[in-house]
Design a protein around this motif. Structure first.
Motif, PDB file in Angstrom:
ATOM      1  N   GLY A  97       8.155 -17.220 -23.432  1.00 33.80           N
ATOM      2  CA  GLY A  97       8.473 -15.960 -23.193  1.00 33.80           C
ATOM      3  C   GLY A  97       9.986 -15.757 -22.616  1.00 33.80           C
ATOM      4  N   LEU A  98      10.695 -16.773 -22.815  1.00 36.40           N
ATOM      5  CA  LEU A  98      12.077 -16.590 -22.436  1.00 36.40           C
ATOM      6  C   LEU A  98      12.954 -16.170 -23.588  1.00 36.40           C
ATOM      7  CD1 LEU A  98      12.959 -19.939 -20.440  1.00 36.40           C
ATOM      8  CD2 LEU A  98      12.672 -17.642 -19.483  1.00 36.40           C
ATOM      9  N   ARG A  99      13.881 -15.217 -22.910  1.00 37.37           N
ATOM     10  CA  ARG A  99      14.715 -14.341 -23.989  1.00 37.37           C
ATOM     11  C   ARG A  99      16.205 -14.773 -23.696  1.00 37.37           C
ATOM     12  NH1 ARG A  99      12.362 -11.924 -28.032  1.00 37.37           N
ATOM     13  NH2 ARG A  99      10.121 -11.423 -27.593  1.00 37.37           N
ATOM     14  N   SER A 100      17.127 -14.921 -24.678  1.00 36.24           N
ATOM     15  CA  SER A 100      18.501 -14.891 -24.376  1.00 36.24           C
ATOM     16  C   SER A 100      19.011 -13.644 -24.016  1.00 36.24           C
ATOM     17  CB  SER A 100      19.389 -15.425 -25.441  1.00 36.24           C
ATOM     18  OG  SER A 100      19.216 -14.859 -26.662  1.00 36.24           O
ATOM     19  N   GLY A 156      20.010 -24.208 -27.402  1.00 37.13           N
ATOM     20  CA  GLY A 156      21.315 -23.336 -27.773  1.00 37.13           C
ATOM     21  C   GLY A 156      22.056 -22.827 -26.309  1.00 37.13           C
ATOM     22  N   LEU A 157      21.416 -22.993 -25.278  1.00 41.82           N
ATOM     23  CA  LEU A 157      21.992 -22.593 -24.018  1.00 41.82           C
ATOM     24  C   LEU A 157      22.101 -23.599 -22.990  1.00 41.82           C
ATOM     25  CD1 LEU A 157      19.559 -19.152 -23.499  1.00 41.82           C
ATOM     26  CD2 LEU A 157      21.846 -19.199 -24.325  1.00 41.82           C
ATOM     27  N   ALA A 174      12.240 -23.240 -24.825  1.00 37.86           N
ATOM     28  CA  ALA A 174      12.699 -24.137 -23.454  1.00 37.86           C
ATOM     29  C   ALA A 174      11.278 -24.825 -23.086  1.00 37.86           C
ATOM     30  CB  ALA A 174      12.768 -22.821 -22.625  1.00 37.86           C
ATOM     31  N   SER A 175      11.800 -25.914 -22.325  1.00 40.02           N
ATOM     32  CA  SER A 175      11.063 -26.876 -21.569  1.00 40.02           C
ATOM     33  C   SER A 175      11.540 -27.251 -20.301  1.00 40.02           C
ATOM     34  CB  SER A 175      10.921 -27.910 -22.213  1.00 40.02           C
ATOM     35  OG  SER A 175      10.441 -27.972 -23.881  1.00 40.02           O
ATOM     36  N   GLN A 176      10.553 -27.546 -19.433  1.00 46.07           N
ATOM     37  CA  GLN A 176      10.818 -27.685 -17.987  1.00 46.07           C
ATOM     38  C   GLN A 176      10.516 -29.329 -17.762  1.00 46.07           C
ATOM     39  OE1 GLN A 176      10.776 -25.253 -14.412  1.00 46.07           O
ATOM     40  NE2 GLN A 176       9.190 -26.608 -13.874  1.00 46.07           N
ATOM     41  N   TYR A 177      11.252 -29.980 -17.149  1.00 45.38           N
ATOM     42  CA  TYR A 177      11.176 -31.415 -16.989  1.00 45.38           C
ATOM     43  C   TYR A 177      11.213 -31.451 -15.434  1.00 45.38           C
ATOM     44  CZ  TYR A 177      11.867 -32.336 -21.755  1.00 45.38           C
ATOM     45  OH  TYR A 177      11.755 -32.184 -23.008  1.00 45.38           O
ATOM     46  N   VAL A 178      10.463 -32.281 -14.774  1.00 43.65           N
ATOM     47  CA  VAL A 178      10.240 -32.400 -13.449  1.00 43.65           C
ATOM     48  C   VAL A 178      10.318 -33.995 -13.098  1.00 43.65           C
ATOM     49  CG1 VAL A 178       8.722 -32.159 -11.448  1.00 43.65           C
ATOM     50  CG2 VAL A 178       8.583 -30.575 -13.149  1.00 43.65           C
ATOM     51  N   SER A 179      11.142 -34.222 -12.179  1.00 44.42           N
ATOM     52  CA  SER A 179      11.113 -35.597 -11.653  1.00 44.42           C
ATOM     53  C   SER A 179      11.491 -35.767  -9.995  1.00 44.42           C
ATOM     54  CB  SER A 179      12.390 -36.509 -12.261  1.00 44.42           C
ATOM     55  OG  SER A 179      13.691 -35.721 -12.462  1.00 44.42           O
ATOM     56  N   ILE A 180      11.294 -36.626  -9.386  1.00 42.03           N
ATOM     57  CA  ILE A 180      11.422 -36.678  -8.009  1.00 42.03           C
ATOM     58  C   ILE A 180      12.192 -37.878  -7.572  1.00 42.03           C
ATOM     59  CG2 ILE A 180       9.097 -35.401  -7.745  1.00 42.03           C
ATOM     60  CD1 ILE A 180       7.840 -38.067  -6.677  1.00 42.03           C
TER      61      ILE A 180
END
Length: 141
Positions: free
Chosen positions: A69-72, A29-30, A80-86
């Protein structure tokens, strides 16, 4: 999409050992946020019992992390999810994190476990971004 980027100074060392890490925070949603950070070595966590070799440690490094723990701005919880690539450098340096710290117990210790590695490391394509990036590295000492 919000984008932030940090660049390293150009030098002979950065041309050989300097890579770029792409961190993408996806929030339902963001707008997604993408941050680019330079690196000279990758720190691989080996604490999990399922990690027995460098390939497994790298796979875990590049797996999505659920962010809690993230809030709008209106105070609602956000999934939320964090994706890491290099984009790896010419010479990839890996650091195995052999020390842990137990926050609740207030103590730390050294991880005394065997981590296998082969003479060649093939990086999974989902862990890479960019075009013309090296996927396979050979062990040198």
């Amino acid at each position: 999409l919000v984008r932030n980027e940090i660049r390293m100074s150009e030098s002979p060392i950065s041309r050989i050992f300097g890579g770029s890490m792409r961190l993408e925070l996806r929030r339902r949603g963001l707008k997604n946020t993408v941050s680019m950070q330079p690196f000279y070595e990758l720190h691989l966590d080996i604490e999990d019992d399922g990690i027995q070799n460098v390939e497994q440690a790298f796979k875990m490094f590049s797996s999505p992390d659920e962010i809690q723990g993230l809030r709008s701005s209106n105070g609602n919880k956000v999934h939320a999810s964090q994706y890491v690539s290099i984009a790896p450098p010419l010479a990839l340096v890996l650091h195995l994190k052999r020390f842990n710290f137990k926050q609740m117990q207030g103590c730390g210790g050294k991880l005394d476990k065997f981590i296998a590695y082969s003479e060649k490391l093939k990086l999974p394509s989902k862990a890479l971004y960019g075009t013309n990036v090296a996927r396979e590295f050979e062990l040198k000492s």
